[in-house]
Design a protein around this motif. Structure first.
Motif, PDB file in Angstrom:
ATOM      1  N   UNK A  50       8.690 -30.006   3.902  1.00  0.00           N
ATOM      2  CA  UNK A  50       8.762 -30.190   2.625  1.00  0.00           C
ATOM      3  C   UNK A  50       8.962 -28.613   2.053  1.00  0.00           C
ATOM      4  N   UNK A  51       9.804 -28.307   0.996  1.00  0.00           N
ATOM      5  CA  UNK A  51       9.901 -27.104   0.533  1.00  0.00           C
ATOM      6  C   UNK A  51       8.885 -26.795  -0.619  1.00  0.00           C
ATOM      7  N   UNK A  52       8.337 -25.567  -0.717  1.00  0.00           N
ATOM      8  CA  UNK A  52       7.467 -25.016  -1.675  1.00  0.00           C
ATOM      9  C   UNK A  52       7.920 -23.714  -2.107  1.00  0.00           C
ATOM     10  N   UNK A  53       7.178 -23.360  -3.352  1.00  0.00           N
ATOM     11  CA  UNK A  53       7.710 -21.935  -4.047  1.00  0.00           C
ATOM     12  C   UNK A  53       6.085 -21.520  -4.109  1.00  0.00           C
ATOM     13  N   UNK A  54       5.690 -20.551  -2.968  1.00  0.00           N
ATOM     14  CA  UNK A  54       4.723 -19.971  -3.079  1.00  0.00           C
ATOM     15  C   UNK A  54       4.760 -18.152  -3.263  1.00  0.00           C
ATOM     16  N   UNK A  55       3.450 -17.662  -3.314  1.00  0.00           N
ATOM     17  CA  UNK A  55       3.376 -16.376  -3.662  1.00  0.00           C
ATOM     18  C   UNK A  55       4.013 -15.512  -2.728  1.00  0.00           C
ATOM     19  N   UNK A  56       4.906 -14.694  -2.480  1.00  0.00           N
ATOM     20  CA  UNK A  56       5.222 -13.923  -1.555  1.00  0.00           C
ATOM     21  C   UNK A  56       4.173 -12.893  -1.062  1.00  0.00           C
ATOM     22  N   UNK A  57       3.143 -13.520  -0.262  1.00  0.00           N
ATOM     23  CA  UNK A  57       2.268 -12.617  -0.116  1.00  0.00           C
ATOM     24  C   UNK A  57       2.628 -11.292   0.791  1.00  0.00           C
ATOM     25  N   UNK A  58       3.440 -11.139   1.787  1.00  0.00           N
ATOM     26  CA  UNK A  58       3.452 -10.115   2.464  1.00  0.00           C
ATOM     27  C   UNK A  58       4.168  -8.754   1.787  1.00  0.00           C
ATOM     28  N   UNK A  59       5.067  -9.261   0.591  1.00  0.00           N
ATOM     29  CA  UNK A  59       5.652  -8.378  -0.188  1.00  0.00           C
ATOM     30  C   UNK A  59       4.826  -7.803  -1.279  1.00  0.00           C
ATOM     31  N   UNK A  60       4.026  -8.704  -1.573  1.00  0.00           N
ATOM     32  CA  UNK A  60       2.865  -8.120  -2.647  1.00  0.00           C
ATOM     33  C   UNK A  60       1.923  -7.436  -2.066  1.00  0.00           C
ATOM     34  N   UNK A  61       1.223  -7.850  -0.789  1.00  0.00           N
ATOM     35  CA  UNK A  61       0.394  -7.105   0.016  1.00  0.00           C
ATOM     36  C   UNK A  61       1.026  -5.572   0.362  1.00  0.00           C
ATOM     37  N   UNK A  62       2.191  -5.595   0.727  1.00  0.00           N
ATOM     38  CA  UNK A  62       3.040  -4.327   1.102  1.00  0.00           C
ATOM     39  C   UNK A  62       3.016  -3.316  -0.164  1.00  0.00           C
ATOM     40  N   UNK A  63       3.405  -3.782  -1.382  1.00  0.00           N
ATOM     41  CA  UNK A  63       3.190  -3.202  -2.631  1.00  0.00           C
ATOM     42  C   UNK A  63       2.304  -2.462  -3.184  1.00  0.00           C
ATOM     43  N   UNK A  64       0.992  -3.466  -3.062  1.00  0.00           N
ATOM     44  CA  UNK A  64      -0.190  -3.145  -3.365  1.00  0.00           C
ATOM     45  C   UNK A  64      -0.931  -1.972  -2.638  1.00  0.00           C
ATOM     46  N   UNK A  65      -0.626  -2.173  -1.139  1.00  0.00           N
ATOM     47  CA  UNK A  65      -0.995  -1.339  -0.218  1.00  0.00           C
ATOM     48  C   UNK A  65      -0.482   0.131  -0.416  1.00  0.00           C
ATOM     49  N   UNK A  66       0.808   0.125  -0.678  1.00  0.00           N
ATOM     50  CA  UNK A  66       1.626   1.234  -0.962  1.00  0.00           C
ATOM     51  C   UNK A  66       0.969   1.982  -2.200  1.00  0.00           C
ATOM     52  N   UNK A  67       0.628   1.158  -3.276  1.00  0.00           N
ATOM     53  CA  UNK A  67       0.388   1.911  -4.477  1.00  0.00           C
ATOM     54  C   UNK A  67      -1.148   2.633  -4.304  1.00  0.00           C
ATOM     55  N   UNK A  68      -1.971   1.772  -3.519  1.00  0.00           N
ATOM     56  CA  UNK A  68      -3.320   2.227  -3.240  1.00  0.00           C
ATOM     57  C   UNK A  68      -3.255   3.624  -2.442  1.00  0.00           C
ATOM     58  N   UNK A  69      -2.500   3.601  -1.298  1.00  0.00           N
ATOM     59  CA  UNK A  69      -2.269   4.944  -0.526  1.00  0.00           C
ATOM     60  C   UNK A  69      -1.747   6.028  -1.373  1.00  0.00           C
ATOM     61  N   UNK A  70      -0.625   5.833  -2.153  1.00  0.00           N
ATOM     62  CA  UNK A  70      -0.456   6.749  -3.176  1.00  0.00           C
ATOM     63  C   UNK A  70      -1.172   7.262  -3.839  1.00  0.00           C
ATOM     64  N   UNK A  71      -2.012   6.417  -4.667  1.00  0.00           N
ATOM     65  CA  UNK A  71      -2.836   6.779  -5.534  1.00  0.00           C
ATOM     66  C   UNK A  71      -4.107   7.638  -4.816  1.00  0.00           C
ATOM     67  N   UNK A  72      -4.337   7.122  -3.588  1.00  0.00           N
ATOM     68  CA  UNK A  72      -5.508   7.938  -2.705  1.00  0.00           C
ATOM     69  C   UNK A  72      -5.114   9.430  -2.592  1.00  0.00           C
ATOM     70  N   UNK A  73      -3.570   9.262  -2.013  1.00  0.00           N
ATOM     71  CA  UNK A  73      -3.161  10.638  -1.935  1.00  0.00           C
ATOM     72  C   UNK A  73      -3.320  11.763  -3.183  1.00  0.00           C
ATOM     73  N   UNK A  74      -2.547  11.153  -4.177  1.00  0.00           N
ATOM     74  CA  UNK A  74      -2.839  11.963  -5.620  1.00  0.00           C
ATOM     75  C   UNK A  74      -4.184  12.138  -6.009  1.00  0.00           C
TER      76      UNK A  74
END
Length: 487
Positions: A59-83
């Motif tokens: 069955x086909x489903x539409x779901x949250x792209x968790x791996x992309x969302x996780x990557x972007x949020x981790x990237x944001x957090x790391x940049x914020x921590x550095x700054x």
């Protein structure tokens, strides 16, 4: 998609997709005194077509792209921590110089408002160039996404994996290598070099965790109680007050929920430990039950294990405060009904009960389509109280992620912040008819026989005592004849 333009997400539950779970414990060794046993646990999931019908793994489903969302949020957090680290160091140096400190305050007054070093850093041309390159490479990394959602199949999302990082080049390749080296349980490398995200593939096969549990020797109330996990008496996941003091959040209590200590009493409680959420949870007595003729007690977790989190409940160690620009309290804790699993899963995943049962309005108002129902969304287990054998039960949890706008990431720029459900899971158990018949024959019938013998012995004893008493009374009432000797 309207959500990409800022609309509130509307969710619809599909399923259930039922899998049979097979477990096998591999014993490593016993302790010398026989009180401890160490083992690993293999698991195998097999799709149950009959129980899942009319739903199929294809069955086909539409779901949250968790791996992309996780990557972007981790990237944001790391940049914020550095700054933020740069800002703290620079401000510390400025404040140590009296003349510079006065000049800094004067400039703040002239501007009419303070502008933090963090804000200055975000406008740095080098950072801007980095973000431009990241935006350009998101397409190459995550298969040219048009939104924060992915269209896939149930089998791919749960086990086979949603592929990404397919033939990346340049910066995209470097980022993919970084993701691969991150060691996430839910991401693995395929034979062609691409990566794949799946929820449960890492749970299929040989277990990595090493458990040491009590055998119940000399104390049957401790049978299967976890003593160590991976050779540690405590977790190293949650916050500790000091390096030498283990917080309540890191304590490992109870069993792994495959069985429970025997001789349960009405009104008592017990603990289970779940490695999936890196914590121990207390089960509370609810009522007496009958399962296919077998008597037992029902225990339930209820809503409190995700509602009662924070300093007011003496467990602020769960408030890891790893998420930026999300819906949370001023002290960094999430609102009632949600728990941050970032430290546990190495990804910004939020735990709630299914359909956010009992969760704060701050979260439920950000999603449409939720239908919480305590009857089918609460965790419970029915236990045969004399043996500790689980009769039936369901461990029910939901995994979510914040959907939000991330500064300068184009695909997220119009998103409204919401707590987005990804999947809810029920890990259940039911004693089948064969096991029920075996249990009744070997345990229940034996107990009934012993019960009959017990009462028969009791009444038999009473009967014998009564006969003895009657005999004694009769003998006492008989006239005593004394014969005098003849002279």
């Amino acid at each position: 998609m309207r959500v990409q333009q800022g609309a509130i997400p509307i969710v619809k539950e599909v399923g259930p997709y039922v899998y049979k779970q097979y477990r096998r414990k591999r014993v490593k060794h016993f302790s010398r005194d026989g009180s401890k046993i160490t083992f690993t646990q293999d698991q195998l999931y097999v799709f149950d077509e009959e129980a899942s019908a009319p739903y199929k793994e294809s069955d086909h489903i539409v779901a949250l792209n968790m791996h992309m969302n996780a990557f972007l949020q981790v990237f944001e957090r790391e940049i914020t921590d550095i700054l933020q680290g740069f800002a703290n160091r620079l401000n510390h140096r400025l404040n140590r110089t009296p003349g510079v400190r006065v000049l800094k305050r004067l400039m703040d007054r002239i501007r009419g408002k303070r502008k933090s070093v963090l804000q200055i850093g975000e406008n740095d041309p080098g950072l801007a160039i980095l973000l431009v390159h990241l935006n350009a490479n998101i397409k190459a990394i995550f298969n040219d996404p048009k939104s924060m959602f992915v269209r896939t199949t149930v089998k791919e999302y749960l086990f086979d994996g949603v592929r990404f990082c397919i033939n990346p080049q340049g910066l995209a390749k470097a980022i993919c290598n970084q993701i691969k080296d991150g060691g996430s349980k839910t991401i693995r490398e395929l034979k062609d070099g691409s990566l794949a995200f799946s929820f449960f593939n890492h749970k299929n096969g040989t277990g990595r965790e090493v458990y040491e549990v009590h055998t119940g020797k000399d104390d049957p109330m401790r049978v299967l109680e976890i003593q160590k996990l991976d050779d540690n008496h405590h977790l190293q996941v949650w916050l500790n007050a000091t390096e030498s003091e283990t917080s309540t959040c890191n304590q490992i209590n109870g069993t792994d929920a495959s069985s429970y200590p025997p001789f349960r009493q009405r009104g008592d409680s017990m603990y289970i430990f779940s490695s999936d959420i890196c914590r121990s949870v207390q089960l509370f007595y609810q009522k007496e039950i009958q399962y296919k003729g077998i008597p037992g007690y029902r225990y339930s977790i209820g809503e409190n294990f995700v509602n009662d989190i924070g300093p007011e409940h003496d467990n602020e160690c769960f408030c890891v405060d790893k998420l930026t620009n999300v819906i949370k309290r001023k002290n960094g804790c999430l609102y009632a009904g949600a728990m941050d699993l970032t430290n546990c899963l190495d990804a910004p995943v939020i735990l709630t009960l299914p359909h956010m049962l009992g969760a704060s309005n701050e979260y439920t108002k950000t999603i449409k389509g939720l239908k919480p129902d305590a009857r089918i969304h609460q965790t419970f287990v029915d236990v045969q109280h004399l043996t500790g054998t689980p009769l039936q039960g369901g461990k029910r949890v939901q995994f979510n992620m914040f959907l939000k706008s991330i500064n300068r990431i184009t695909i997220t720029e119009n998103l409204t912040t919401s707590l987005m459900p990804a999947i809810w899971v029920e890990e259940g158990i039911q004693l089948n008819d064969e096991m029920v018949a075996f249990f009744k024959k070997r345990v229940i019938n034996t107990l009934k026989t012993l019960d009959i013998i017990h009462w028969a012995a009791l009444f038999g004893g009473i009967g014998v005592a009564a006969l003895c008493l009657i005999y004694y009374v009769v003998q006492r009432r008989k006239p005593v004849v004394i014969e005098a000797p003849l002279k």
